[in-house]
Write a protein that holds these residues in place. Structure first.
Motif, PDB file in Angstrom:
ATOM      1  N   ARG A   4       0.724  -1.164  -0.043  1.00  0.00           N
ATOM      2  CA  ARG A   4       0.090   0.020   0.055  1.00  0.00           C
ATOM      3  C   ARG A   4       0.800   1.342  -0.033  1.00  0.00           C
ATOM      4  NH1 ARG A   4       0.598   1.225   5.217  1.00  0.00           N
ATOM      5  NH2 ARG A   4       0.418  -0.052   6.587  1.00  0.00           N
ATOM      6  N   THR A   5       1.989   1.282   0.380  1.00  0.00           N
ATOM      7  CA  THR A   5       2.978   2.341   0.265  1.00  0.00           C
ATOM      8  C   THR A   5       3.387   2.566  -1.065  1.00  0.00           C
ATOM      9  OG1 THR A   5       4.926   1.131   1.178  1.00  0.00           O
ATOM     10  CG2 THR A   5       3.350   2.054   2.610  1.00  0.00           C
ATOM     11  N   HIS A   6       3.479   1.528  -1.801  1.00  0.00           N
ATOM     12  CA  HIS A   6       4.124   1.729  -2.922  1.00  0.00           C
ATOM     13  C   HIS A   6       3.436   2.521  -4.193  1.00  0.00           C
ATOM     14  CE1 HIS A   6       6.472  -2.269  -2.501  1.00  0.00           C
ATOM     15  NE2 HIS A   6       6.865  -1.413  -2.006  1.00  0.00           N
ATOM     16  N   ILE A   7       3.831   3.407  -4.687  1.00  0.00           N
ATOM     17  CA  ILE A   7       3.397   4.069  -5.926  1.00  0.00           C
ATOM     18  C   ILE A   7       3.755   3.376  -7.258  1.00  0.00           C
ATOM     19  CG2 ILE A   7       3.279   6.376  -4.704  1.00  0.00           C
ATOM     20  CD1 ILE A   7       5.756   7.002  -6.210  1.00  0.00           C
ATOM     21  N   CYS A  42       2.763   9.659 -11.389  1.00  0.00           N
ATOM     22  CA  CYS A  42       2.479   8.304 -10.649  1.00  0.00           C
ATOM     23  C   CYS A  42       1.002   8.054 -10.315  1.00  0.00           C
ATOM     24  CB  CYS A  42       3.592   7.844  -9.446  1.00  0.00           C
ATOM     25  SG  CYS A  42       5.344   7.872 -10.228  1.00  0.00           S
ATOM     26  N   SER A  43       0.704   6.929  -9.698  1.00  0.00           N
ATOM     27  CA  SER A  43      -0.577   6.574  -9.405  1.00  0.00           C
ATOM     28  C   SER A  43      -0.596   5.784  -8.109  1.00  0.00           C
ATOM     29  CB  SER A  43      -1.478   6.238 -10.185  1.00  0.00           C
ATOM     30  OG  SER A  43      -1.048   4.962 -11.003  1.00  0.00           O
ATOM     31  N   THR A  44      -1.563   5.411  -7.524  1.00  0.00           N
ATOM     32  CA  THR A  44      -2.020   4.225  -6.529  1.00  0.00           C
ATOM     33  C   THR A  44      -2.547   3.251  -7.377  1.00  0.00           C
ATOM     34  OG1 THR A  44      -4.180   5.021  -5.849  1.00  0.00           O
ATOM     35  CG2 THR A  44      -2.386   6.125  -4.754  1.00  0.00           C
ATOM     36  N   SER A  45      -2.681   2.059  -6.576  1.00  0.00           N
ATOM     37  CA  SER A  45      -3.291   0.697  -7.519  1.00  0.00           C
ATOM     38  C   SER A  45      -4.693   1.001  -7.615  1.00  0.00           C
ATOM     39  CB  SER A  45      -3.088  -0.431  -6.275  1.00  0.00           C
ATOM     40  OG  SER A  45      -3.665  -0.104  -5.376  1.00  0.00           O
ATOM     41  N   ALA A  46      -5.555   1.854  -6.869  1.00  0.00           N
ATOM     42  CA  ALA A  46      -6.781   2.149  -7.160  1.00  0.00           C
ATOM     43  C   ALA A  46      -7.064   3.120  -8.424  1.00  0.00           C
ATOM     44  CB  ALA A  46      -7.516   2.964  -5.919  1.00  0.00           C
ATOM     45  N   GLN A  47      -6.192   4.002  -8.498  1.00  0.00           N
ATOM     46  CA  GLN A  47      -5.979   5.175  -9.538  1.00  0.00           C
ATOM     47  C   GLN A  47      -5.614   4.537 -10.984  1.00  0.00           C
ATOM     48  OE1 GLN A  47      -3.190   7.912  -7.799  1.00  0.00           O
ATOM     49  NE2 GLN A  47      -5.175   9.192  -6.912  1.00  0.00           N
ATOM     50  N   LEU A  48      -4.896   3.223 -10.804  1.00  0.00           N
ATOM     51  CA  LEU A  48      -4.003   3.021 -11.953  1.00  0.00           C
ATOM     52  C   LEU A  48      -4.931   2.554 -13.256  1.00  0.00           C
ATOM     53  CD1 LEU A  48      -1.323   2.380 -13.421  1.00  0.00           C
ATOM     54  CD2 LEU A  48      -1.594  -0.009 -12.533  1.00  0.00           C
ATOM     55  N   PRO A  72       8.700   4.359  -2.415  1.00  0.00           N
ATOM     56  CA  PRO A  72       9.139   5.785  -2.227  1.00  0.00           C
ATOM     57  C   PRO A  72      10.220   5.877  -1.123  1.00  0.00           C
ATOM     58  CG  PRO A  72       6.586   5.472  -1.995  1.00  0.00           C
ATOM     59  CD  PRO A  72       7.434   4.100  -2.172  1.00  0.00           C
ATOM     60  N   ALA A  73      10.237   5.102  -0.205  1.00  0.00           N
ATOM     61  CA  ALA A  73      11.623   5.189   0.858  1.00  0.00           C
ATOM     62  C   ALA A  73      12.906   4.962   0.035  1.00  0.00           C
ATOM     63  CB  ALA A  73      11.053   3.878   1.761  1.00  0.00           C
ATOM     64  N   ARG A  74      12.775   4.367  -1.122  1.00  0.00           N
ATOM     65  CA  ARG A  74      14.205   4.363  -1.762  1.00  0.00           C
ATOM     66  C   ARG A  74      14.708   5.437  -2.791  1.00  0.00           C
ATOM     67  NH1 ARG A  74      14.729  -1.996  -3.605  1.00  0.00           N
ATOM     68  NH2 ARG A  74      14.069  -2.806  -1.746  1.00  0.00           N
ATOM     69  N   LEU A  75      13.658   6.358  -2.930  1.00  0.00           N
ATOM     70  CA  LEU A  75      13.854   7.881  -3.408  1.00  0.00           C
ATOM     71  C   LEU A  75      14.664   8.590  -2.656  1.00  0.00           C
ATOM     72  CD1 LEU A  75      10.233   8.118  -5.114  1.00  0.00           C
ATOM     73  CD2 LEU A  75      12.296   7.152  -6.353  1.00  0.00           C
ATOM     74  N   ASP A  76      15.399   9.521  -3.502  1.00  0.00           N
ATOM     75  CA  ASP A  76      16.201  10.459  -2.941  1.00  0.00           C
ATOM     76  C   ASP A  76      15.607  11.891  -3.184  1.00  0.00           C
ATOM     77  OD1 ASP A  76      17.162  10.470  -5.312  1.00  0.00           O
ATOM     78  OD2 ASP A  76      19.416  10.118  -4.488  1.00  0.00           O
ATOM     79  N   VAL A  77      14.337  11.990  -3.727  1.00  0.00           N
ATOM     80  CA  VAL A  77      13.742  13.229  -4.306  1.00  0.00           C
ATOM     81  C   VAL A  77      12.296  13.275  -3.858  1.00  0.00           C
ATOM     82  CG1 VAL A  77      15.093  13.357  -6.619  1.00  0.00           C
ATOM     83  CG2 VAL A  77      12.908  12.017  -6.348  1.00  0.00           C
ATOM     84  N   LYS A  90      -6.101  13.710  -5.702  1.00  0.00           N
ATOM     85  CA  LYS A  90      -4.624  13.838  -5.746  1.00  0.00           C
ATOM     86  C   LYS A  90      -3.917  12.539  -6.296  1.00  0.00           C
ATOM     87  CE  LYS A  90      -4.825  17.074  -2.078  1.00  0.00           C
ATOM     88  NZ  LYS A  90      -4.328  17.774  -0.837  1.00  0.00           N
ATOM     89  N   PHE A  91      -2.661  12.904  -7.066  1.00  0.00           N
ATOM     90  CA  PHE A  91      -2.235  11.963  -7.430  1.00  0.00           C
ATOM     91  C   PHE A  91      -0.356  12.073  -7.061  1.00  0.00           C
ATOM     92  CE2 PHE A  91      -5.555  11.753 -10.328  1.00  0.00           C
ATOM     93  CZ  PHE A  91      -5.737  10.607 -10.650  1.00  0.00           C
ATOM     94  N   PRO A  92       0.385  10.879  -6.904  1.00  0.00           N
ATOM     95  CA  PRO A  92       1.644  11.091  -6.320  1.00  0.00           C
ATOM     96  C   PRO A  92       2.499  11.567  -7.576  1.00  0.00           C
ATOM     97  CG  PRO A  92       1.036   8.691  -6.605  1.00  0.00           C
ATOM     98  CD  PRO A  92      -0.061   9.497  -6.921  1.00  0.00           C
ATOM     99  N   HIS A  93       3.462  12.405  -7.353  1.00  0.00           N
ATOM    100  CA  HIS A  93       4.329  13.024  -8.451  1.00  0.00           C
ATOM    101  C   HIS A  93       5.674  13.066  -7.849  1.00  0.00           C
ATOM    102  CE1 HIS A  93       0.805  15.916  -9.869  1.00  0.00           C
ATOM    103  NE2 HIS A  93       0.548  14.563 -10.592  1.00  0.00           N
ATOM    104  N   VAL A  94       6.519  12.264  -8.758  1.00  0.00           N
ATOM    105  CA  VAL A  94       7.967  12.146  -8.174  1.00  0.00           C
ATOM    106  C   VAL A  94       8.783  13.273  -8.761  1.00  0.00           C
ATOM    107  CG1 VAL A  94       9.919  10.565  -8.260  1.00  0.00           C
ATOM    108  CG2 VAL A  94       7.693   9.719  -8.027  1.00  0.00           C
TER     109      VAL A  94
END
Length: 110
Positions: A4-7, A42-48, A72-77, A90-94
Motif C-alpha cells: 500500500r505504500t508503493h506508488i 504516478c498513481s496508487t493501485s486504485a488510480q491505475l 518511495p522510501a528508496r527515492l532521494d527526491v 490527488k496523484f503522487p508526483h515524483v
C-alpha cells in the motif's frame, strides 16, 4: 514494506529498458519527459486503471505496457500528492528521476 505504500507508474517496456541501461527512469508520462513536465506522474493501485484508460486507451503500440512498482522510501527526491485543479483527486508526483533500484517490481499491464 507493505504494498500500500508503493506508488505505480505505467510505461512502455522499451522505456524501462533504457532506464535500466542508464540507471534511472526519466519519463513523466506518455510522450513527455521529466524535464518537460517537471515531475514523473504516478498513481496508487486504485488510480491505475483510470490512468491507463486515459493515457493508453486501446494502445496497440510495438511495446508491451508494464507497471513500475516504486518504493518511495528508496527515492532521494520528493514525492508530493497533488491535484490537477483544486478539489480534484490527488496523484503522487515524483520530483526527480526514479533510480532503477527504487523499482521493486515490474509487472505486465494486462
Amino acid at each position: 514494506m507493505p504494498e500500500r505504500t508503493h506508488i505505480l507508474h505505467l510505461t512502455e517496456r522499451s522505456l524501462w529498458d533504457v532506464a535500466r541501461e542508464h540507471g534511472a527512469y526519466r519519463m513523466s508520462t506518455r510522450g513527455r519527459t521529466l524535464e518537460q513536465e517537471g515531475f514523473i506522474h504516478c498513481s496508487t493501485s486504485a488510480q491505475l486503471p483510470s490512468v491507463a484508460a486515459f493515457l493508453y486507451g486501446s494502445y496497440e503500440g510495438p511495446d508491451e505496457l508494464v507497471v513500475l512498482v516504486v518504493d518511495p522510501a528508496r527515492l532521494d527526491v520528493p514525492v508530493k500528492y497533488e491535484a490537477s485543479e483544486p478539489g480534484a483527486e490527488k496523484f503522487p508526483h515524483v520530483y526527480g528521476p526514479i533510480p532503477v533500484d527504487a523499482v521493486v517490481e515490474v509487472k505486465p499491464w494486462r
